[in-house]
Scaffold this motif. Structure first.
Motif, short mmCIF file in Angstrom:
data_model
loop_
_atom_site.label_atom_id
_atom_site.label_comp_id
_atom_site.label_asym_id
_atom_site.label_seq_id
_atom_site.Cartn_x
_atom_site.Cartn_y
_atom_site.Cartn_z
N ASP A 15 0.81 -1.21 0.00
CA ASP A 15 0.00 0.00 0.00
C ASP A 15 0.85 1.27 0.00
O ASP A 15 0.49 2.26 -0.64
N TRP A 16 1.97 1.24 0.72
CA TRP A 16 2.80 2.45 0.79
C TRP A 16 3.48 2.74 -0.56
O TRP A 16 3.73 3.90 -0.88
N PHE A 296 2.90 4.74 7.03
CA PHE A 296 2.07 3.53 6.96
C PHE A 296 2.36 2.55 8.09
O PHE A 296 1.61 1.61 8.28
N SER A 299 -0.95 3.50 12.68
CA SER A 299 -2.37 3.42 12.30
C SER A 299 -2.91 4.78 11.87
O SER A 299 -3.64 4.89 10.88
N ALA A 302 -1.30 5.80 8.49
CA ALA A 302 -1.84 5.00 7.39
C ALA A 302 -3.21 5.50 6.97
O ALA A 302 -3.52 5.56 5.77
N HIS A 306 -3.72 6.87 3.22
CA HIS A 306 -4.28 5.74 2.47
C HIS A 306 -5.03 6.16 1.20
O HIS A 306 -4.94 5.45 0.18
#
Length: 396
Positions: A15-16, A296, A299, A302, A306
Motif C-alpha cells: 500500500d505504501w 504507513f 495506524s 496509514a 491511504h
C-alpha cells in the motif's frame, strides 16, 4: 505456478508503494498545471508576467516542495516496479526480458500519443525509451547499481554546475518573448491544428539533442535507485529494515533542505538550479517515498495517506486524465484559459481536480481491478486480454 498474464493478487500489493505513486501523481500535476497553463515556465519570464508577492510565494513553494521532486519520485517508483516485475516473471519462469521489452514498447506508444496530441511535457515517452537501458542492469550486482547511479549524477552535476557558475552573468533573465507570443496565440485562440503544431514546436524545443544527455543522466540514476531499493526489499518489509530506512530518511531530508530550500535564502541563482534539481530533487524524492512508508507503519499515519493508494493504483490513467482535463481547461478548443490563470489559481485547480481523482479512483477500483489504461497496458504487454471486473465488491 500462476498462469501466464495472471493479475497481481490484492494481498501482494504494498500500500505504501501505491501511495507513493499517488503522491507522485499529485506532485507532477502541481508542476505540470502552471506549465500547461502558460509558456513562461518553458520560455522564461514567469516572475515578470506574474509579479505579485502572492504569485512569487506560490512559485517558491512549488519550486521547493514540488519542482524536480516528483518526476524523480515517479522515476524511482518506475525502477522499483520494473525490478519487481522482473522478479515475479522469474518466479513464474517466464521470459522476463521479452515481456518487459513489450511493456516498455507499449509505454512508448502511450507517450507518443500523449506528447504530440495532448501535451509536450509528457514523461511517458522518456520512460519508455530510457527504460530500455534497465535491461542491461538486471544482472548487475546491487552495489554496482549504486555506483552507476551516483556516478551518473556526479558526472551530470559537478562539471556542469561549475560551467554554469562561470557563465552566470550571461544567464540571468533570459526570456524568449517571440516564442511566448506565438504560444499564447496558438494555444489561446488557435485551431486544433494550431495547437498540435505548437505542441510539436514546444516538444522539439524542450527535447533538443543537447538536452537528451541531461534527461538521461537525471532519470536513469533514479531508475537504478528504485531497482536497488527493490532488491534490498526495504519497502517490501519496512518493519524489518526500520533502522536503515530511518537513517536514509534523515540523510535525504537534510539534503532536501540544503539543496531545495537553501538556495532561496540566496535568491535562488540560476546557475545553481541544476544542482538544486539533480541533488535536491533526487534526495527529496527518496525522502517522500520513505516518509510515506514510515507513515504507513502507524495506524493514524496509514489512515491519513491511504487515499493516495487509490490514485497510485491507477497512476497511468490519472496522469493522462490530468492532461486531458488541462487540455480542455486551458486551450482554445475548450475553455481557453491559457495564460490567464495565475500561480494561486493553478494551485487551487490542482487541489480540486486531484481531490476529485481520489474519489473517482476509489469508485472505479470498487468495480474493477485496474484503471482503464493500466488494463490496456497489461493486455498489450502479455498479448492476452486481462480480467478487468472484480469478483468482490469492496476495495480497501
Amino acid at each position: 505456478m500462476k498462469r501466464k498474464g495472471s493479475p497481481l493478487r490484492e494481498s501482494e500489493r504494498l500500500d505504501w508503494v501505491d501511495a507513493a505513486r499517488g503522491l507522485a501523481i499529485l506532485g507532477i500535476f502541481m508542476v505540470n498545471v502552471p506549465a500547461f497553463n502558460a509558456p513562461y515556465f518553458l520560455y522564461g519570464g514567469a516572475a515578470e508576467y506574474w509579479p505579485s508577492p502572492l504569485s512569487h510565494s506560490v512559485q517558491n513553494f512549488v519550486d521547493i516542495f514540488f519542482q524536480a521532486s516528483f518526476y524523480t519520485l515517479f522515476s524511482f517508483m518506475f525502477g522499483f516496479g520494473i525490478q519487481m516485475m522482473k522478479d515475479r516473471l522469474v518466479e513464474k519462469q517466464l521470459p522476463y526480458q521479452r515481456v518487459i521489452f513489450r511493456r516498455l514498447l507499449v509505454l512508448t506508444g502511450f507517450g507518443l500519443i500523449h506528447a504530440f496530441l495532448i501535451w509536450h511535457g509528457d514523461i511517458l515517452l522518456s520512460y519508455g525509451v530510457l527504460g530500455l537501458v534497465l535491461l542491461a542492469f538486471f544482472n548487475v550486482h546491487e552495489k554496482s547499481l549504486l555506483y552507476w547511479a551516483f556516478g551518473m549524477l556526479t558526472f551530470l552535476v559537478l562539471p556542469l554546475t561549475f560551467a554554469l557558475y562561470m557563465i552566470r552573468d550571461q544567464m540571468q533573465g533570459i526570456v524568449n518573448r517571440p516564442a511566448i507570443q506565438e504560444a499564447l496565440g496558438n494555444y489561446g485562440s488557435g485551431s486544433l491544428v494550431d495547437i498540435w503544431r505548437q505542441n510539436l514546436a514546444d516538444w522539439v524545443y524542450a527535447n533538443q539533442w543537447g538536452n537528451l544527455p541531461f534527461l538521461a543522466l537525471s532519470l536513469i540514476p533514479m531508475f537504478l535507485f528504485g531497482m536497488y531499493f527493490c532488491r534490498k526489499r526495504w519497502l517490501h518489509k519496512p518493519n524489518d529494515h526500520l533502522h536503515s530506512i530511518k537513517n536514509i530518511w534523515v540523510l535525504t531530508g537534510i539534503l532536501f533542505l540544503i539543496f531545495k530550500a537553501g538556495p532561496h535564502l540566496f535568491g535562488s541563482p540560476e546557475w545553481f538550479q541544476l544542482a538544486q534539481d539533480s541533488i535536491g530533487g533526487s534526495a527529496s524524492a527518496i525522502f517522500y517515498v520513505l516518509s510515506i512508508t514510515l507513515l504507513f507503519q502507524t495506524s493514524i499515519g496509514a489512515r491519513i495517506v491511504h487515499p493516495l493508494t487509490w490514485v497510485g493504483r491507477m497512476s497511468l490513467s490519472n496522469y493522462i486524465l490530468q492532461s486531458i482535463i488541462s487540455f480542455i481547461l486551458f486551450y482554445s478548443v475548450g475553455f481557453g484559459l491559457y495564460g490567464d490563470v495565475p500561480p494561486i489559481g493553478s494551485l487551487i485547480l490542482v487541489i480540486v481536480i486531484f481531490t476529485g481523482q481520489v474519489f473517482i479512483s476509489k469508485a472505479w477500483l470498487k468495480k474493477f481491478r485496474y484503471g482503464p489504461l493500466e488494463w490496456l497496458w497489461r493486455t498489450l504487454t502479455y498479448g492476452k486480454k486481462q480480467p478487468l471486473k472484480r469478483k468482490r465488491e469492496a476495495v480497501s
